[in-house]
Design a protein around this motif. Structure first.
Motif, mmCIF file in Angstrom:
data_model
loop_
_atom_site.group_PDB
_atom_site.id
_atom_site.type_symbol
_atom_site.label_atom_id
_atom_site.label_comp_id
_atom_site.label_asym_id
_atom_site.label_seq_id
_atom_site.Cartn_x
_atom_site.Cartn_y
_atom_site.Cartn_z
ATOM 1 N N UNK A 135 5.439 -24.687 16.372
ATOM 2 C CA UNK A 135 4.468 -23.710 15.863
ATOM 3 C C UNK A 135 3.602 -24.363 14.791
ATOM 4 N N UNK A 136 4.208 -25.189 13.959
ATOM 5 C CA UNK A 136 3.468 -25.853 12.885
ATOM 6 C C UNK A 136 2.355 -26.737 13.442
ATOM 7 N N UNK A 137 2.565 -27.307 14.624
ATOM 8 C CA UNK A 137 1.536 -28.173 15.224
ATOM 9 C C UNK A 137 0.296 -27.377 15.628
ATOM 10 N N UNK A 138 0.443 -26.083 15.813
ATOM 11 C CA UNK A 138 -0.746 -25.255 16.081
ATOM 12 C C UNK A 138 -1.678 -25.230 14.875
ATOM 13 N N UNK A 139 -1.138 -25.593 13.714
ATOM 14 C CA UNK A 139 -1.942 -25.617 12.486
ATOM 15 C C UNK A 139 -2.349 -27.034 12.124
ATOM 16 N N UNK A 140 -1.385 -27.959 12.159
ATOM 17 C CA UNK A 140 -1.650 -29.316 11.675
ATOM 18 C C UNK A 140 -2.104 -30.274 12.767
ATOM 19 N N UNK A 141 -1.807 -29.953 14.019
ATOM 20 C CA UNK A 141 -2.168 -30.858 15.116
ATOM 21 C C UNK A 141 -2.880 -30.122 16.228
ATOM 22 N N UNK A 142 -3.825 -29.262 15.867
ATOM 23 C CA UNK A 142 -4.511 -28.417 16.849
ATOM 24 C C UNK A 142 -5.386 -29.238 17.784
ATOM 25 N N UNK A 143 -5.071 -29.177 19.079
ATOM 26 C CA UNK A 143 -5.854 -29.868 20.105
ATOM 27 C C UNK A 143 -6.165 -28.915 21.260
ATOM 28 N N UNK A 144 -6.154 -27.658 20.969
ATOM 29 C CA UNK A 144 -6.404 -26.677 22.015
ATOM 30 C C UNK A 144 -5.188 -26.372 22.866
ATOM 31 N N UNK A 145 -3.982 -26.705 22.372
ATOM 32 C CA UNK A 145 -2.782 -26.485 23.168
ATOM 33 C C UNK A 145 -2.499 -24.995 23.358
ATOM 34 N N UNK A 146 -1.675 -24.719 24.358
ATOM 35 C CA UNK A 146 -1.363 -23.341 24.701
ATOM 36 C C UNK A 146 -0.331 -22.718 23.783
#
Length: 409
Positions: free
Chosen positions: A376-387
């Motif tokens: 979930x944290x990667x949706x903030x720090x590593x956002x690449x348009x993932x689902x």
């Protein structure tokens, strides 16, 4: 001539806990708990990795070295703002029935959870000795897990030993152990459910548990092996459960002290064969893992792990407070989490906020692991348009328009 040093040590540990219980019950005009400790209690219920029995902050807890954004609790101005005791205060808090009638308040009841092993028998004997001197009623509970042949008879024998010590009431409770989480976790859940029910049934002020410093060291190592984070490394709290129900007086005493206390008092002790069964993780750790560590690193490993637990608890409490206060600041007017504001927070604080949001959305705390929160944290720090990220409890986390949306379905 005084008691044997081991007996004196266990009695002193129990006496301190009983005095704490009395202080909490007989100080209605005392200052309320500091705000940051109240926040730590609430936050830990949500953020804590060991959510089943998250601990309220002990009364003696300190929060030195507060992180930025955690205010130092005011005592001068805030204390001055509190109304002085007087007729108005007395009117707002009418006297209890026993005060109106002139009767003494009922003596509090403290129960001991006793398996019949050395730790809990030593605890029961110390409670039976100390409680009457403080005007406290002492009782006991033994739980029959039904996992061994003749366990019902064993529970009956333990209950009789508790009565012979002078404890009253004494319950022998049979439980059904499920399978969720593995045999050890399932037995623990069934045991605590039975203890909770007994405490409610008798109106007990507290339930004493016989966990020692050795148990604490094992818990820290198990948390380390799981990679569960700093809250897991903080081990067992001296005070835990709803309203601080569970107390662990022996966390600073080793297992041998309890066993010696039983020996010199001629207390019969039952050694549970499960504690030596290599099928159980904790048993392997106790009989193989810790001895190997002490052989490689020298004596003092258990003490060092216990210190690690306390230091980790202090750090985790401070981070929980910080996260609880930062939560409101990272939400928009509609209460949605804003990714830009979350991204500037330290990872330890941000992930606590995410964990809380996932639990509030319906994710079971016991099934929510560090790897889930990292995704979930990667949706903030590593956002690449993932689902979307699927979480336990059919909870889904996704990023939408700069907001983090966490909800079921």
């Amino acid at each position: 001539m005084g008691p044997h040093p081991a007996v004196a040590a266990i009695r002193l540990a129990v006496r301190r806990v009983l005095n704490d219980i009395l202080d909490e019950r007989t100080a209605p005009d005392a200052d309320p708990p500091r705000p940051e400790l109240q926040a730590a209690h609430a936050a830990r219920q949500t953020y804590g990795a060991q959510a089943r029995h998250a601990a309220p902050a002990p009364r003696a807890a300190r929060c030195a070295g507060r992180p930025p954004g955690v205010p130092t609790p005011g005592r001068g101005r805030d204390a001055a703002a509190r109304p002085a005791p007087g007729p108005q205060t007395a009117h707002e808090h009418p006297p209890a029935p026993h005060e109106r009638s002139g009767e003494r308040p009922p003596s509090p009841l403290v129960l001991v959870a006793c398996s019949g092993g050395a730790d809990s028998m030593a605890l029961a004997s110390a409670l039976a000795f100390e409680a009457p001197k403080l005007g406290i009623r002492a009782g006991g509970v033994t739980v029959d897990h039904g996992l061994q042949t003749g366990s019902d008879l064993r529970a009956g024998e333990v209950a009789q030993r508790l009565r012979e010590l002078g404890l009253d009431p004494v319950d022998a409770v049979a439980v059904t152990v499920g399978r969720e989480g593995g045999p050890e976790a399932a037995a623990r859940d069934a045991r605590y459910a039975a203890l909770d029910a007994a405490a409610e049934r008798h109106g007990a002020a507290a339930v004493l548990l016989g966990h020692t410093r050795d148990d604490q060291a094992e818990t820290v190592l198990l948390g380390l092996a799981r990679g569960s984070g700093i809250r897991s490394l903080s081990g067992m709290a001296a005070v835990s459960g709803a309203g601080g129900r569970y107390r662990r007086p022996f966390l600073h005493l080793d297992r041998q002290t309890a066993r010696k206390a039983c020996l010199v008092q001629s207390l019969p002790v039952w050694d549970d064969p499960h504690n030596a069964d290599p099928a159980y993780t904790r048993s392997r750790l106790r009989h193989e893992g810790l001895p190997a560590l002490e052989k490689a690193l020298g004596k003092g490993v258990v003490e060092a792990l216990a210190r690690t637990a306390q230091l980790s608890r202090d750090d985790a409490d401070a981070l929980d407070v910080w996260a609880g206060q930062a939560d409101a600041a990272v939400r928009d007017d509609a209460g949605r989490l804003e990714c830009a504001k979350l991204s500037v927070l330290p990872p330890a604080v941000r992930r606590r906020i995410l964990r809380r949001a996932a639990i509030e959305a319906g994710a079971p705390a016991g099934s929510l692991f560090a790897r889930h929160i990292e995704e979930v944290d990667r949706l903030i720090t590593g956002w690449r348009g993932q689902g979307a990220i699927n979480l336990p409890g059919k909870v889904v986390a996704r990023r939408q328009g700069g907001r983090l949306v966490i909800r079921q379905g």
